[in-house]
Design a protein around this motif. Structure first.
Motif, PDB file in Angstrom:
ATOM      1  N   ASP A 289      -2.572  26.555   7.861  1.00  0.00           N
ATOM      2  CA  ASP A 289      -3.918  27.054   8.158  1.00  0.00           C
ATOM      3  C   ASP A 289      -4.295  26.480   9.518  1.00  0.00           C
ATOM      4  O   ASP A 289      -4.923  25.426   9.618  1.00  0.00           O
ATOM      5  N   GLY A 290      -3.855  27.157  10.573  1.00  0.00           N
ATOM      6  CA  GLY A 290      -4.031  26.608  11.917  1.00  0.00           C
ATOM      7  C   GLY A 290      -3.096  25.429  12.118  1.00  0.00           C
ATOM      8  O   GLY A 290      -1.883  25.561  12.027  1.00  0.00           O
ATOM      9  N   THR A 291      -3.670  24.257  12.365  1.00  0.00           N
ATOM     10  CA  THR A 291      -2.851  23.065  12.622  1.00  0.00           C
ATOM     11  C   THR A 291      -2.615  22.219  11.367  1.00  0.00           C
ATOM     12  O   THR A 291      -1.944  21.194  11.427  1.00  0.00           O
ATOM     13  N   THR A 292      -3.172  22.645  10.236  1.00  0.00           N
ATOM     14  CA  THR A 292      -3.012  21.888   8.992  1.00  0.00           C
ATOM     15  C   THR A 292      -2.249  22.702   7.953  1.00  0.00           C
ATOM     16  O   THR A 292      -2.067  23.907   8.088  1.00  0.00           O
ATOM     17  N   LEU A 293      -1.799  22.017   6.916  1.00  0.00           N
ATOM     18  CA  LEU A 293      -1.144  22.688   5.811  1.00  0.00           C
ATOM     19  C   LEU A 293      -2.188  23.356   4.920  1.00  0.00           C
ATOM     20  O   LEU A 293      -3.312  22.859   4.787  1.00  0.00           O
ATOM     21  N   LYS A 294      -1.841  24.477   4.331  1.00  0.00           N
ATOM     22  CA  LYS A 294      -2.744  25.116   3.376  1.00  0.00           C
ATOM     23  C   LYS A 294      -2.932  24.226   2.158  1.00  0.00           C
ATOM     24  O   LYS A 294      -2.180  23.274   1.937  1.00  0.00           O
ATOM     25  N   SER A 295      -3.925  24.532   1.349  1.00  0.00           N
ATOM     26  CA  SER A 295      -4.233  23.710   0.179  1.00  0.00           C
ATOM     27  C   SER A 295      -3.101  23.769  -0.841  1.00  0.00           C
ATOM     28  O   SER A 295      -2.291  24.711  -0.848  1.00  0.00           O
ATOM     29  N   LYS A 296      -3.059  22.789  -1.709  1.00  0.00           N
ATOM     30  CA  LYS A 296      -2.037  22.744  -2.757  1.00  0.00           C
ATOM     31  C   LYS A 296      -2.093  23.998  -3.618  1.00  0.00           C
ATOM     32  O   LYS A 296      -1.050  24.568  -3.982  1.00  0.00           O
ATOM     33  N   THR A 297      -3.291  24.470  -3.935  1.00  0.00           N
ATOM     34  CA  THR A 297      -3.449  25.682  -4.755  1.00  0.00           C
ATOM     35  C   THR A 297      -2.880  26.898  -4.040  1.00  0.00           C
ATOM     36  O   THR A 297      -2.160  27.711  -4.644  1.00  0.00           O
ATOM     37  N   GLU A 298      -3.171  27.029  -2.753  1.00  0.00           N
ATOM     38  CA  GLU A 298      -2.648  28.153  -1.978  1.00  0.00           C
ATOM     39  C   GLU A 298      -1.130  28.082  -1.871  1.00  0.00           C
ATOM     40  O   GLU A 298      -0.432  29.101  -2.011  1.00  0.00           O
ATOM     41  N   LEU A 299      -0.605  26.894  -1.650  1.00  0.00           N
ATOM     42  CA  LEU A 299       0.846  26.734  -1.527  1.00  0.00           C
ATOM     43  C   LEU A 299       1.551  27.047  -2.843  1.00  0.00           C
ATOM     44  O   LEU A 299       2.601  27.698  -2.858  1.00  0.00           O
TER      45      LEU A 299
ATOM     46  N   MET B  41       0.830  -1.198   0.000  1.00  0.00           N
ATOM     47  CA  MET B  41       0.000   0.000   0.000  1.00  0.00           C
ATOM     48  C   MET B  41       0.864   1.247   0.000  1.00  0.00           C
ATOM     49  O   MET B  41       1.793   1.375   0.787  1.00  0.00           O
ATOM     50  N   ASN B  42       0.565   2.171  -0.913  1.00  0.00           N
ATOM     51  CA  ASN B  42       1.197   3.486  -0.938  1.00  0.00           C
ATOM     52  C   ASN B  42       0.098   4.531  -0.970  1.00  0.00           C
ATOM     53  O   ASN B  42      -0.887   4.397  -1.686  1.00  0.00           O
ATOM     54  N   PHE B  43       0.256   5.594  -0.187  1.00  0.00           N
ATOM     55  CA  PHE B  43      -0.680   6.702  -0.255  1.00  0.00           C
ATOM     56  C   PHE B  43      -0.378   7.521  -1.507  1.00  0.00           C
ATOM     57  O   PHE B  43       0.737   7.532  -2.011  1.00  0.00           O
ATOM     58  N   SER B  44      -1.378   8.243  -2.006  1.00  0.00           N
ATOM     59  CA  SER B  44      -1.229   8.966  -3.277  1.00  0.00           C
ATOM     60  C   SER B  44      -0.447  10.261  -3.134  1.00  0.00           C
ATOM     61  O   SER B  44       0.030  10.807  -4.114  1.00  0.00           O
ATOM     62  N   SER B  45      -0.311  10.762  -1.908  1.00  0.00           N
ATOM     63  CA  SER B  45       0.410  12.009  -1.668  1.00  0.00           C
ATOM     64  C   SER B  45       1.278  11.859  -0.428  1.00  0.00           C
ATOM     65  O   SER B  45       0.972  11.046   0.457  1.00  0.00           O
ATOM     66  N   SER B  46       2.351  12.650  -0.352  1.00  0.00           N
ATOM     67  CA  SER B  46       3.199  12.646   0.848  1.00  0.00           C
ATOM     68  C   SER B  46       2.456  13.193   2.055  1.00  0.00           C
ATOM     69  O   SER B  46       2.840  12.947   3.197  1.00  0.00           O
ATOM     70  N   LEU B  47       1.398  13.954   1.798  1.00  0.00           N
ATOM     71  CA  LEU B  47       0.550  14.496   2.855  1.00  0.00           C
ATOM     72  C   LEU B  47      -0.726  13.674   2.904  1.00  0.00           C
ATOM     73  O   LEU B  47      -1.475  13.618   1.927  1.00  0.00           O
ATOM     74  N   ILE B  48      -1.003  13.036   4.045  1.00  0.00           N
ATOM     75  CA  ILE B  48      -2.184  12.191   4.132  1.00  0.00           C
ATOM     76  C   ILE B  48      -3.154  12.739   5.180  1.00  0.00           C
ATOM     77  O   ILE B  48      -2.762  13.463   6.094  1.00  0.00           O
ATOM     78  N   THR B  49      -4.414  12.385   5.031  1.00  0.00           N
ATOM     79  CA  THR B  49      -5.442  12.846   5.964  1.00  0.00           C
ATOM     80  C   THR B  49      -5.573  11.860   7.122  1.00  0.00           C
ATOM     81  O   THR B  49      -5.154  10.691   7.029  1.00  0.00           O
ATOM     82  N   VAL B  50      -6.189  12.325   8.196  1.00  0.00           N
ATOM     83  CA  VAL B  50      -6.408  11.432   9.336  1.00  0.00           C
ATOM     84  C   VAL B  50      -7.350  10.288   8.957  1.00  0.00           C
ATOM     85  O   VAL B  50      -7.219   9.169   9.475  1.00  0.00           O
TER      86      VAL B  50
ATOM     87  N   PHE C   3       8.785  20.675   2.908  1.00  0.00           N
ATOM     88  CA  PHE C   3       7.686  19.741   2.668  1.00  0.00           C
ATOM     89  C   PHE C   3       6.558  20.420   1.907  1.00  0.00           C
ATOM     90  O   PHE C   3       6.034  19.884   0.922  1.00  0.00           O
ATOM     91  N   ALA C   4       6.181  21.625   2.348  1.00  0.00           N
ATOM     92  CA  ALA C   4       5.093  22.362   1.686  1.00  0.00           C
ATOM     93  C   ALA C   4       5.425  22.638   0.225  1.00  0.00           C
ATOM     94  O   ALA C   4       4.543  22.578  -0.641  1.00  0.00           O
ATOM     95  N   SER C   5       6.688  22.918  -0.067  1.00  0.00           N
ATOM     96  CA  SER C   5       7.072  23.210  -1.449  1.00  0.00           C
ATOM     97  C   SER C   5       6.913  21.982  -2.339  1.00  0.00           C
ATOM     98  O   SER C   5       6.532  22.100  -3.500  1.00  0.00           O
ATOM     99  N   THR C   6       7.185  20.801  -1.787  1.00  0.00           N
ATOM    100  CA  THR C   6       7.001  19.582  -2.590  1.00  0.00           C
ATOM    101  C   THR C   6       5.524  19.334  -2.862  1.00  0.00           C
ATOM    102  O   THR C   6       5.157  18.877  -3.945  1.00  0.00           O
ATOM    103  N   ILE C   7       4.674  19.635  -1.887  1.00  0.00           N
ATOM    104  CA  ILE C   7       3.234  19.496  -2.093  1.00  0.00           C
ATOM    105  C   ILE C   7       2.767  20.463  -3.176  1.00  0.00           C
ATOM    106  O   ILE C   7       1.871  20.161  -3.977  1.00  0.00           O
ATOM    107  N   ALA C   8       3.395  21.647  -3.230  1.00  0.00           N
ATOM    108  CA  ALA C   8       3.031  22.659  -4.229  1.00  0.00           C
ATOM    109  C   ALA C   8       3.605  22.359  -5.608  1.00  0.00           C
ATOM    110  O   ALA C   8       3.283  23.052  -6.572  1.00  0.00           O
ATOM    111  N   GLY C   9       4.464  21.335  -5.696  1.00  0.00           N
ATOM    112  CA  GLY C   9       5.049  20.964  -6.990  1.00  0.00           C
ATOM    113  C   GLY C   9       6.458  21.463  -7.205  1.00  0.00           C
ATOM    114  O   GLY C   9       7.040  21.246  -8.264  1.00  0.00           O
ATOM    115  N   PHE C  10       7.030  22.136  -6.203  1.00  0.00           N
ATOM    116  CA  PHE C  10       8.418  22.608  -6.277  1.00  0.00           C
ATOM    117  C   PHE C  10       9.263  21.636  -5.458  1.00  0.00           C
ATOM    118  O   PHE C  10       9.546  21.865  -4.281  1.00  0.00           O
ATOM    119  N   ASP C  11       9.662  20.537  -6.106  1.00  0.00           N
ATOM    120  CA  ASP C  11      10.228  19.433  -5.335  1.00  0.00           C
ATOM    121  C   ASP C  11      11.734  19.263  -5.456  1.00  0.00           C
ATOM    122  O   ASP C  11      12.299  18.262  -5.004  1.00  0.00           O
TER     123      ASP C  11
END
Length: 276
Positions: free
Chosen positions: A208-218, A1-10, A247-255
């Motif tokens: 955004d508080g305790t979570t990362l901002k959305s990919k679009t925002e990042l 099993m692999n998650f689809s993103s490096s950032l996963i939801t609870v 980490f946030a930059s990789t989520i935004a596509g700047f990896d």
């Protein structure tokens, strides 16, 4: 099993709690001036404690959180029961704070099947998922083997070579006041200012508080600082919040990223290094 993103939801984590290869790491450390040590210990079930400031920091140098060598990292990861086929999920009890640092450490040690839990323990609790108060202790040693990847790592020489390189962008995660030298450094003996030609992005601005901002925002945030072809090198006070930006930059596509391990704790203490 692999998650689809490096950032996963609870929810993704909760749905896969029974997977035999899953390793959940509590990567919590204190923040500057803030501690959870006197708080009731609540954990995601089967959490193992990743001792970021103790066993996984190099105490032979006078710097906080410095990355240990391959052998030490391998030995301590094996002691946690981590294997070459483990699925590693990093979280912290703040939300998203020190967990990206551990994600970066595993990446730097050549391991890719590692993820960050968005929102950490606060999001887990908000969703009414089960918690406990006891760390899981592995009775079986793992077979994890580190393979250091220098492409993820920056030291003083890398930084000196990057200052005037237009193909590299240095991004500092400290507050605007510390970056500009108008606010004091929390650690004594450090000069005020920043690495020449670096840019400032306070780490809280990608949250955004305790979570990362959305990919679009990042993506919008990082587009204002760098471009998709540049190598981005992240720095901060001690390498923790730099890892949040990395980490946030990789989520935004700047990896194409590096983290300056010594960060301002090293640079700001050396009178021979240039500052602005």
């Amino acid at each position: 099993m692999n998650f689809s993103s490096s950032l996963i939801t609870v929810k993704e984590l909760n749905d896969n709690l029974s997977h035999q290869n899953l390793i959940i790491l509590d990567c919590t450390i204190d923040k500057v001036g803030q501690s959870l040590q006197n708080e009731k210990l609540e954990l995601i079930p089967n959490s193992r404690f990743f001792d970021l400031e103790g066993k996984f920091s190099d105490h032979t140098v006078n710097l906080p959180h410095t990355l240990v060598n391959e052998k030490t990292f391998s030995d301590e990861a094996q002691n946690l029961g981590i294997n070459q086929d483990s699925i590693i999920v990093c979280y912290d009890r703040w939300g998203v704070y020190s967990s990206p640092r551990v994600w970066w450490m595993f990446k730097t040690m050549g391991y890719n099947n590692v993820y960050v839990l968005d929102g950490g323990l606060p999001s887990w609790i908000e969703n009414n998922f089960e918690t406990n108060s006891i760390y899981f202790q592995s009775t079986k040693k793992g077979d994890f083997t580190a393979d250091f990847q220098e492409d993820w790592f920056a030291d003083i020489q890398v930084m000196l070579n990057s200052i005037n390189d237009r193909n590299k962008t240095i991004i500092d995660a400290r507050s605007e006041g510390r970056f500009n030298g108008t606010s004091p450094e929390p650690r004594q003996g450090l000069r005020s200012g920043h690495i020449p030609n670096s840019k400032n992005l306070f780490f809280e601005n990608v949250l955004d508080g305790t979570t990362l901002k959305s990919k679009t925002e990042l993506k919008s945030i990082f587009e204002k600082l760098t471009n998709s072809t540049n190598e981005n090198i992240f720095t901060c006070g001690s390498g923790i919040t730099a890892s949040i930006l990395a980490f946030a930059s990789t989520i935004a596509g700047f990896d194409n990223i590096k983290v300056y391990d010594g960060s301002w704790s090293e640079w700001g203490a050396d009178e021979n290094l240039p500052i602005e």
